[in-house]
Design a protein around this motif. Structure first.
Motif, PDB file in Angstrom:
ATOM      1  N   GLU A   4     -40.708   5.807  11.019  1.00 57.62           N
ATOM      2  CA  GLU A   4     -39.645   6.241  11.936  1.00 57.62           C
ATOM      3  C   GLU A   4     -39.062   7.570  11.429  1.00 57.62           C
ATOM      4  OE1 GLU A   4     -35.475   4.501  12.204  1.00 57.62           O
ATOM      5  OE2 GLU A   4     -36.491   3.486  13.877  1.00 57.62           O
ATOM      6  N   SER A  11     -36.587  10.731  10.919  1.00 60.71           N
ATOM      7  CA  SER A  11     -35.128  10.892  10.853  1.00 60.71           C
ATOM      8  C   SER A  11     -34.691  11.901  11.908  1.00 60.71           C
ATOM      9  CB  SER A  11     -34.708  11.369   9.460  1.00 60.71           C
ATOM     10  OG  SER A  11     -35.353  12.601   9.167  1.00 60.71           O
ATOM     11  N   SER A  12     -33.439  11.843  12.339  1.00 58.43           N
ATOM     12  CA  SER A  12     -32.935  12.687  13.434  1.00 58.43           C
ATOM     13  C   SER A  12     -32.780  14.148  13.022  1.00 58.43           C
ATOM     14  CB  SER A  12     -31.584  12.151  13.923  1.00 58.43           C
ATOM     15  OG  SER A  12     -30.682  12.086  12.838  1.00 58.43           O
ATOM     16  N   LYS A  13     -32.690  14.461  11.707  1.00 57.72           N
ATOM     17  CA  LYS A  13     -32.437  15.824  11.248  1.00 57.72           C
ATOM     18  C   LYS A  13     -33.711  16.596  10.948  1.00 57.72           C
ATOM     19  CE  LYS A  13     -28.009  14.538   9.207  1.00 57.72           C
ATOM     20  NZ  LYS A  13     -27.198  14.486   7.979  1.00 57.72           N
ATOM     21  N   SER A  24     -42.198   9.992  14.948  1.00 51.49           N
ATOM     22  CA  SER A  24     -42.402   8.569  14.665  1.00 51.49           C
ATOM     23  C   SER A  24     -43.814   8.173  15.071  1.00 51.49           C
ATOM     24  CB  SER A  24     -41.390   7.717  15.435  1.00 51.49           C
ATOM     25  OG  SER A  24     -40.072   8.034  15.053  1.00 51.49           O
TER      26      SER A  24
END
Length: 541
Positions: free
Chosen positions: A21, A23-25, A30
């Motif tokens: 998965e 990370s958002s940054k 994913s």
């Protein structure tokens, strides 16, 4: 980036997935690494047990099926043996019809079987009756009694006959036995206990007609000890009196209350105790065995054989189911005796010798032991593989691969229990045994002389094993000065593995020792040599 393992746990399957998965940054994506499912192919019963938390035992199912196969094989062997006996005695021929043929003949053999106990029947009909008894030969319990005589098989019918002949209830019977100084309480048939309950109720009903109602009788019937007291508490206005005396005296008092309740008025407190005890005895008896016992009791009272009992049901209703009507082995034995003696009056072929063979070696006794030769391995030097062939000589092919099936043939190895193998094993161990001196710096090693080997062999061939200390003692040596090259035991690092002896002879000599002790010869075999033991046994036998 996170790596995640996801699990979906179900009753029939386990689903799993391994994913990364992002990370958002970050700019990571994913992704699924791998996923799958593991299915547990459960049957409906297995699934129900799994959901209830019950363990699933595949062994239990296999054991049941193996038992069914064995029973079928034993029945077929008995049938084949019986057929050969009747053929040799010329009671039947190769052309004899031993089955029911034609219209409305479903219960023909059963009708002949009922008739055979009292009237003359044809020889081929007599053979059919024997085959029917051979097929279902009755229930035989392996449970043992709690009498002073150890190892006596349960026979509740003997007690039931006494109750019937002397018109006694179980309570009266036990009360007389206890007063006579006996301590054993036999097993009673459920029907006898139910009759006692009804007799006690009817006797006391005349004294308490308003309390002992039919509704209360139905409520109490078949209840356990605690339930009986709870049901009686309110209508009887029970307070819970305590019986005086120790445990033995209290037991005698309870049976006296059961006897008194049959003939005289007793208090409601005492009546509740009597009903409690009778119901408790009923619940201790097996329902399945109780039904078998009650059928046996009917046969005894009405003077019927198993065949006559079943045929009466068919006469009353041709659609009656005869399945699951089990009888004791003794009932079938009694029927066999009656039928044979009746027909022997008309046929000289039915001799006593033939009767004993049919009864004692075929129908009512266990089959011969099955050969276990197939469990022996093939010798690696004296065996080889060949292609399996059918009767016409063509190779038998494997359906899945299409390749010819192969089988091992040749010489098999000797069984471990064979005296020859046991002796070979002893000599093998003795030939590699070495004595090691503890006193010398170099720990000198010595092979055993032929004389020493013979001394040890004589001991080992009679005993199951010898410790190294015992072996050295036989040779006249001390374990303080000598040790051997025997491996050290894992459990006890300081002790060497014992020398293995003749386990077959050990089993036999243990039996000889028991026989000698029972005959009054008390010898301490543990402190004697093999030659001394043999000398004593020779004198005894």
């Amino acid at each position: 980036m996170k790596r995640i393992l996801g699990l979906d746990l179900g009753t029939n399957s386990i689903g799993w997935a391994l994913v990364d998965e992002a990370s958002s940054k970050s700019n990571e994506e994913s992704k699924i690494i791998k996923l799958g499912v593991r299915v547990n192919p459960l049957t409906v019963d297995e699934k129900a047990n799994f959901e209830k938390g019950k363990p699933i035992s595949t062994n239990a199912d296999r054991t049941l099926k193996r038992g069914a196969r064995r029973n079928l094989q034993r029945y077929k062997l008995r049938r084949e043996h019986l057929s050969n006996l009747l053929l040799n005695a010329k009671i039947i021929s190769q052309d004899s019809l031993l089955t029911e043929i034609g219209k409305n003949t479903t219960h023909q053999t059963l009708k002949v079987r009922a008739k055979a106990a009292k009237e003359r029947i044809e020889l081929d009909e007599f053979a059919r009756v024997l085959f029917a008894i051979n097929k279902k030969r009755g229930y035989r319990s392996s449970r043992k009694t709690k009498t002073e005589e150890d190892g006596v098989a349960i026979d509740g019918m003997s007690t039931a006959k006494i109750l019937y002949d002397k018109n006694l209830t179980p309570g009266e019977f036990v009360y007389k036995e206890l007063n006579a100084g006996k301590h054993y309480i036999p097993d009673f048939y459920r029907s006898d206990l139910q009759d006692e309950f009804s007799q006690v109720w009817e006797s006391q009903k005349s004294h308490y007609p308003k309390i002992l109602t039919d509704t209360l009788f139905r409520e109490l019937k078949g209840k356990n000890k605690t339930q009986t007291w709870a049901i009686c508490k309110e209508p009887f206005l029970l307070e819970g009196i305590k019986l005086n005396g120790n445990r033995t005296e209290q037991r005698l008092t309870k049976y006296k209350l059961r006897v008194d309740a049959l003939t005289q008025k007793v208090s409601l407190e005492h009546l509740a105790i009597a009903l409690q005890e009778i119901n408790n005895d009923q619940n201790k008896s097996s329902g399945y065995l109780g039904k078998i016992s009650d059928r046996s009791k009917i046969l005894y009272i009405d003077r019927l054989t198993v065949g006559e009992y079943l045929w009466k049901q068919i006469e009353n209703n041709p659609h009656t189911s005869l399945k699951n009507q089990v009888f004791y082995r003794q009932d079938y034995l009694d029927e066999f005796e009656k039928i044979w003696e009746t027909q022997a009056q008309y046929y000289s072929k039915l001799t006593q010798e033939l009767k004993e063979k049919v009864r004692d070696t075929v129908i009512f006794y266990q089959r011969k032991l099955k050969s276990q030769k197939g469990l022996l391995s093939f010798c690696e030097f004296e065996s080889w593989e060949v292609v399996r062939k059918d009767k016409e000589g063509s190779p038998i092919l494997n359906k899945s691969t299409g390749e010819p099936k192969r089988q091992q043939i040749g010489q098999r190895v000797i069984p471990k229990s064979s005296p020859l193998f046991q002796e070979f094993k002893i000599w093998q161990n003795l030939n590699i045994l070495e004595l090691i001196s503890k006193n010398s710096n170099n720990h000198e090693r010595f092979r055993l002389e032929e004389e020493h080997k013979n001394l040890l062999f004589e001991e080992l061939n009679l005993r199951g094993a010898l410790s190294i200390k015992q072996a050295l003692k036989v040779l006249g040596l001390s374990d303080k000065d000598w040790k051997t090259n025997q491996p050290i035991l894992d459990k006890d690092k300081s002790a060497a593995k014992p020398l293995e002896g003749n386990r077959t002879n050990e089993a036999l000599f243990n039996v000889y020792q028991v026989i000698a002790e029972r005959e009054g010869y008390g010898f301490d075999w543990a402190s004697k040599s093999a030659s001394e033991i043999k000398t004593e046994l020779k004198a005894i036998f």
